[in-house]
Enzyme design. Structure first.
Site, PDB file in Angstrom:
ATOM      1  N   TYR A 134       0.855  -1.194   0.000  1.00 47.42           N
ATOM      2  CA  TYR A 134       0.000   0.000   0.000  1.00 47.42           C
ATOM      3  C   TYR A 134       0.889   1.243   0.000  1.00 47.42           C
ATOM      4  O   TYR A 134       2.045   1.199   0.409  1.00 47.42           O
ATOM      5  CB  TYR A 134      -0.945   0.024   1.222  1.00 47.42           C
ATOM      6  N   TYR A 189       4.861  -6.107   7.085  1.00 51.05           N
ATOM      7  CA  TYR A 189       5.493  -5.545   8.286  1.00 51.05           C
ATOM      8  C   TYR A 189       5.700  -6.722   9.235  1.00 51.05           C
ATOM      9  O   TYR A 189       5.125  -6.803  10.319  1.00 51.05           O
ATOM     10  CB  TYR A 189       4.618  -4.477   8.936  1.00 51.05           C
TER      11      TYR A 189
HETATM   12  P1  FDA Z   1      13.224  -8.522   0.924  1.00 49.47           P
HETATM   13  O1  FDA Z   1      14.141  -8.752  -0.199  1.00 49.47           O
HETATM   14  O2  FDA Z   1      13.808  -8.381   2.283  1.00 49.47           O
HETATM   15  O3  FDA Z   1      12.099  -9.615   0.896  1.00 49.47           O
HETATM   16  C1  FDA Z   1      11.005  -9.623   1.792  1.00 49.47           C
HETATM   17  C2  FDA Z   1      10.399 -11.025   1.832  1.00 49.47           C
HETATM   18  O4  FDA Z   1       9.993 -11.427   0.534  1.00 49.47           O
HETATM   19  C3  FDA Z   1      11.383 -12.102   2.302  1.00 49.47           C
HETATM   20  O5  FDA Z   1      10.651 -13.122   2.947  1.00 49.47           O
HETATM   21  C4  FDA Z   1      11.956 -12.613   1.018  1.00 49.47           C
HETATM   22  O6  FDA Z   1      12.471 -13.921   1.120  1.00 49.47           O
HETATM   23  C5  FDA Z   1      10.767 -12.555   0.091  1.00 49.47           C
HETATM   24  N1  FDA Z   1      11.157 -12.295  -1.282  1.00 49.47           N
HETATM   25  C6  FDA Z   1      11.991 -11.333  -1.716  1.00 49.47           C
HETATM   26  N2  FDA Z   1      12.095 -11.376  -3.034  1.00 49.47           N
HETATM   27  C7  FDA Z   1      11.307 -12.377  -3.458  1.00 49.47           C
HETATM   28  C8  FDA Z   1      11.013 -12.897  -4.733  1.00 49.47           C
HETATM   29  N3  FDA Z   1      11.549 -12.380  -5.841  1.00 49.47           N
HETATM   30  N4  FDA Z   1      10.176 -13.939  -4.817  1.00 49.47           N
HETATM   31  C9  FDA Z   1       9.626 -14.486  -3.704  1.00 49.47           C
HETATM   32  N5  FDA Z   1       9.876 -14.032  -2.457  1.00 49.47           N
HETATM   33  C10 FDA Z   1      10.716 -12.971  -2.346  1.00 49.47           C
HETATM   34  N6  FDA Z   1       5.269  -1.699   2.720  1.00 49.47           N
HETATM   35  C11 FDA Z   1       4.166  -1.129   2.188  1.00 49.47           C
HETATM   36  O7  FDA Z   1       3.209  -1.833   1.860  1.00 49.47           O
HETATM   37  N7  FDA Z   1       4.094   0.209   2.019  1.00 49.47           N
HETATM   38  C12 FDA Z   1       5.121   1.041   2.343  1.00 49.47           C
HETATM   39  O8  FDA Z   1       5.010   2.239   2.152  1.00 49.47           O
HETATM   40  C13 FDA Z   1       6.296   0.457   2.906  1.00 49.47           C
HETATM   41  N8  FDA Z   1       7.346   1.224   3.283  1.00 49.47           N
HETATM   42  C14 FDA Z   1       8.475   0.657   3.826  1.00 49.47           C
HETATM   43  C15 FDA Z   1       9.557   1.460   4.220  1.00 49.47           C
HETATM   44  C16 FDA Z   1      10.701   0.879   4.767  1.00 49.47           C
HETATM   45  C17 FDA Z   1      11.852   1.760   5.185  1.00 49.47           C
HETATM   46  C18 FDA Z   1      10.753  -0.529   4.953  1.00 49.47           C
HETATM   47  C19 FDA Z   1      11.975  -1.153   5.580  1.00 49.47           C
HETATM   48  C20 FDA Z   1       9.691  -1.327   4.575  1.00 49.47           C
HETATM   49  C21 FDA Z   1       8.540  -0.744   4.015  1.00 49.47           C
HETATM   50  N9  FDA Z   1       7.458  -1.527   3.623  1.00 49.47           N
HETATM   51  C22 FDA Z   1       6.341  -0.930   3.080  1.00 49.47           C
HETATM   52  C23 FDA Z   1       7.477  -2.970   3.834  1.00 49.47           C
HETATM   53  C24 FDA Z   1       7.910  -3.694   2.563  1.00 49.47           C
HETATM   54  O9  FDA Z   1       6.836  -3.728   1.655  1.00 49.47           O
HETATM   55  C25 FDA Z   1       8.316  -5.137   2.915  1.00 49.47           C
HETATM   56  O10 FDA Z   1       9.362  -5.140   3.819  1.00 49.47           O
HETATM   57  C26 FDA Z   1       8.679  -5.919   1.651  1.00 49.47           C
HETATM   58  O11 FDA Z   1       8.598  -7.293   1.909  1.00 49.47           O
HETATM   59  C27 FDA Z   1      10.061  -5.561   1.183  1.00 49.47           C
HETATM   60  O12 FDA Z   1      10.358  -6.139  -0.034  1.00 49.47           O
HETATM   61  P2  FDA Z   1      11.901  -6.280  -0.438  1.00 49.47           P
HETATM   62  O13 FDA Z   1      11.974  -6.964  -1.730  1.00 49.47           O
HETATM   63  O14 FDA Z   1      12.564  -4.961  -0.280  1.00 49.47           O
HETATM   64  O15 FDA Z   1      12.407  -7.158   0.766  1.00 49.47           O
END
Ligand code: FDA
Length: 537
Positions: free
Chosen positions: A190, A475
């Site tokens: 979101y 989260y």
């Molecule tokens: P990351 O790579 O750490 O992966 C997160 C999870 O998904 C892990 O379990 C990982 O194994 C799995 N995963 C990653 N890549 C994958 C893939 N290609 N296929 C399958 N699984 C995979 N959320 C939101 O809805 N609105 C917002 O505005 C924000 N803002 C925000 C700000 C900050 C500073 C943070 C730290 C986090 C947010 N978030 C958020 C939360 C964010 O949506 C959530 O942490 C996501 O999972 C991050 O995705 P990443 O790919 O960055 O994380």
């Protein structure tokens, strides 16, 4: 499918499902040989494969996108190696080889997981990381209002690349530009457009994933059940997302942004009480988030709470002012608070950058400051009374570095049913409330901050829904429970499963049982598989 209750009873017969053990971990050489044998094209290992003993850059690669420094502390388990695929067939080979050699792995896209699950395994060691950071192409097709986006791209890159092609197209997803598309969209996503257009997952029309057999499947090949599950069922449970096909939405060329700050001395309590009633029901073009932190009071030597109303309106200032005068005069918005700007310039602002920030900042992949953090979340369905707000402030002020954010729901979020996709927090949610403790001195003050956020969450219990109390899988919060070493359990995972997904948890378990019965894709809060007979009536 049986009712949730009958399923619970059925499954209590086989609480624990063992997964393959990783007792003798293969050498890196064995893994790279296997990768080579299974990849379509040669792999340049010197720039894609990192081990602590052979590569000086191992630590910098590990730390590169890891957002929560708590999971980089020396006490945290580190991967035996990291592989950064350059093409889809490398990802396929990783899955095939990890399965064949019994290597536990984590998948990382943007590294923003709140509990570090994409780069730390608390329950199974040794482990490796498949890091998709180099798979980040974005193909925007304005003529068809779509884009194909690879998992390693960041949200900022997506927003920026769309704006290069059109000033009136956008994608409704999170506000933090450095979040990765791969993890974010799997959990919902979101941002500032969800009241108008729903979540990121509500605007996904196709996907390509690598499944537990190392096969690449698109929507047609994976079928509607799996396609449903990956749009909100959380990352790391069903396969590795290679790319998403997203639907672009329309935004006006000029939008209006503002931030209005009110401290407790400036009637913050009454205004926030009114915001709870107004923000979820007001025109869908208007998004007003409230961010709360402790600041110096105007009275010498005292501290107070500042509430910041950070907003974007999909229209011009005149219409916004009329709307605010009618619906929310208590905030006292004036013309000089408002700035009309282009859509893309409003994107960094809505995250927290000054309004003079250039949109190019969106393509700097590591722009949000890293810190040690612990967060907890609620979805609030009833207005919190003014008297309760006073008590909340007393708790809140016990931590100087804390931030509480309230994000309004309503609008499109109320029009999509709870079971359309795994993300269930829709109709009736007034706002999402997030409590975040941050600190910079590592383990030194960690316990104090962690305790604070847990106490605040406990204190909020009367204002949150019960059975289940609702949480957001993106989260992630390991306080809600976690899988144990080498085992997953339906009953144990129900504690967080129903909070994140409500009754959709049952359907997620069923899909998991069909597509990954041997539980290859697993982590501390992954969806557990069950024997398929459990789902027969
Ligand atoms: P990351 O790579 O750490 O992966 C997160 C999870 O998904 C892990 O379990 C990982 O194994 C799995 N995963 C990653 N890549 C994958 C893939 N290609 N296929 C399958 N699984 C995979 N959320 C939101 O809805 N609105 C917002 O505005 C924000 N803002 C925000 C700000 C900050 C500073 C943070 C730290 C986090 C947010 N978030 C958020 C939360 C964010 O949506 C959530 O942490 C996501 O999972 C991050 O995705 P990443 O790919 O960055 O994380």
């Amino acid at each position: 499918m049986g009712s949730p209750r009958s399923l619970l009873l059925l499954t209590s017969a086989f609480l624990l499902l063992s997964v393959s053990s990783t007792s003798s971990f293969p050498t890196p050489e064995l893994f790279t040989q296997c990768l080579e044998a299974n990849s379509q094209n040669p792999i340049p290992f010197s720039t894609t494969f990192f081990t602590p003993n052979h590569n000086a850059s191992f630590t910098s690669v590990l730390e590169s996108t890891a957002q929560n420094l708590r999971y980089l502390l020396p006490s945290m388990p580190k991967p035996a190696f990291i592989f950064t695929p350059l093409e889809d067939s490398h990802v396929q080979a990783s899955v095939i080889c990890a399965k064949k050699l019994k290597i536990h792995f984590r998948v990382r896209s943007g590294g923003h997981d709140y509990e570090g699950l994409s780069f730390v395994s608390l329950i199974e060691q040794p482990f490796m990381i498949i890091d998709l950071t180099k798979l980040r192409s974005i193909q925007v097709d304005i003529a068809h209002n779509t884009a194909w986006v690879e998992a390693g791209a960041t949200l900022g890159e997506v927003y920026y690349r769309i704006s290069e092609k059109s000033p009136i197209h956008a994608f409704p997803a999170g506000v933090c530009p450095s979040v990765g598309v791969g993890g974010h969209i799997t959990g919902g996503g979101y941002g500032s457009l969800h009241r108008k257009y729903g979540l990121a997952v509500d605007n996904v029309i196709d996907a390509r994933i690598v499944d537990a057999n190392g096969k690449i499947l698109d929507r047609a090949a994976m079928g509607e059940d799996l396609f449903w599950a990956i749009r909100g069922g959380g990352g790391g449970s069903f396969g590795i997302i290679l790319s998403w096909k997203i639907k672009l939405v329309q935004v006006p060329p000029i939008v209006t942004i503002f931030t209005v700050n009110k401290t407790l001395e400036q009637n913050a309590n009454k205004i926030l009480y009114k915001w709870q009633q107004v923000a979820p029901n007001i025109d869908e073009d208007l998004y007003i988030r409230v961010q709360m932190r402790v600041v110096n009071s105007s009275t010498q030597g005292k501290r107070t709470v500042q509430t910041s109303y950070i907003s974007r309106f999909l229209g011009r200032a005149d219409r916004l002012l009329q709307l605010m005068e009618k619906k929310f005069p208590e905030l006292g918005l004036t013309k000089k608070d408002c700035l009309e700007t282009s859509w893309i310039k409003s994107v960094p602002y809505i995250y927290g950058f000054p309004n003079t920030t250039s949109p190019e900042i969106l393509i700097q992949r590591t722009l949000s400051g890293k810190m040690y953090m612990k967060a907890k979340t609620d979805y609030v369905r009833q207005v919190i009374p003014e008297t309760a707000l006073n008590s909340i402030w007393r708790r809140f002020m016990q931590d100087d570095e804390a931030v509480m954010t309230w994000v309004p729901y309503g609008g499109m979020m109320s029009k999509i049913s709870e079971s359309t996709l795994p993300y269930p927090h829709r109709k009736g949610v007034l706002f999402e409330s997030q409590y975040v403790a941050t600190w910079f001195d590592g383990e030194k003050s960690m316990q104090k901050h962690m305790n604070w956020v847990r106490r605040l969450y406990d204190f909020m219990t009367p204002y949150a829904p019960r059975f289940p109390r609702e949480g957001y899988v993106n989260y992630r919060d390991l306080d809600l429970g976690m899988n144990h070493f080498n085992s997953t359990s339906f009953l144990r995972s129900s504690t967080w499963g129903f909070e994140y997904f409500k009754d959709n948890f049952i359907r997620l378990v069923k899909v998991k049982s069909e597509v990954d019965p041997s539980n290859l894709f697993r982590h501390e809060q992954s969806i557990p598989p069950l024997p398929l007979e459990s789902f027969k009536d």
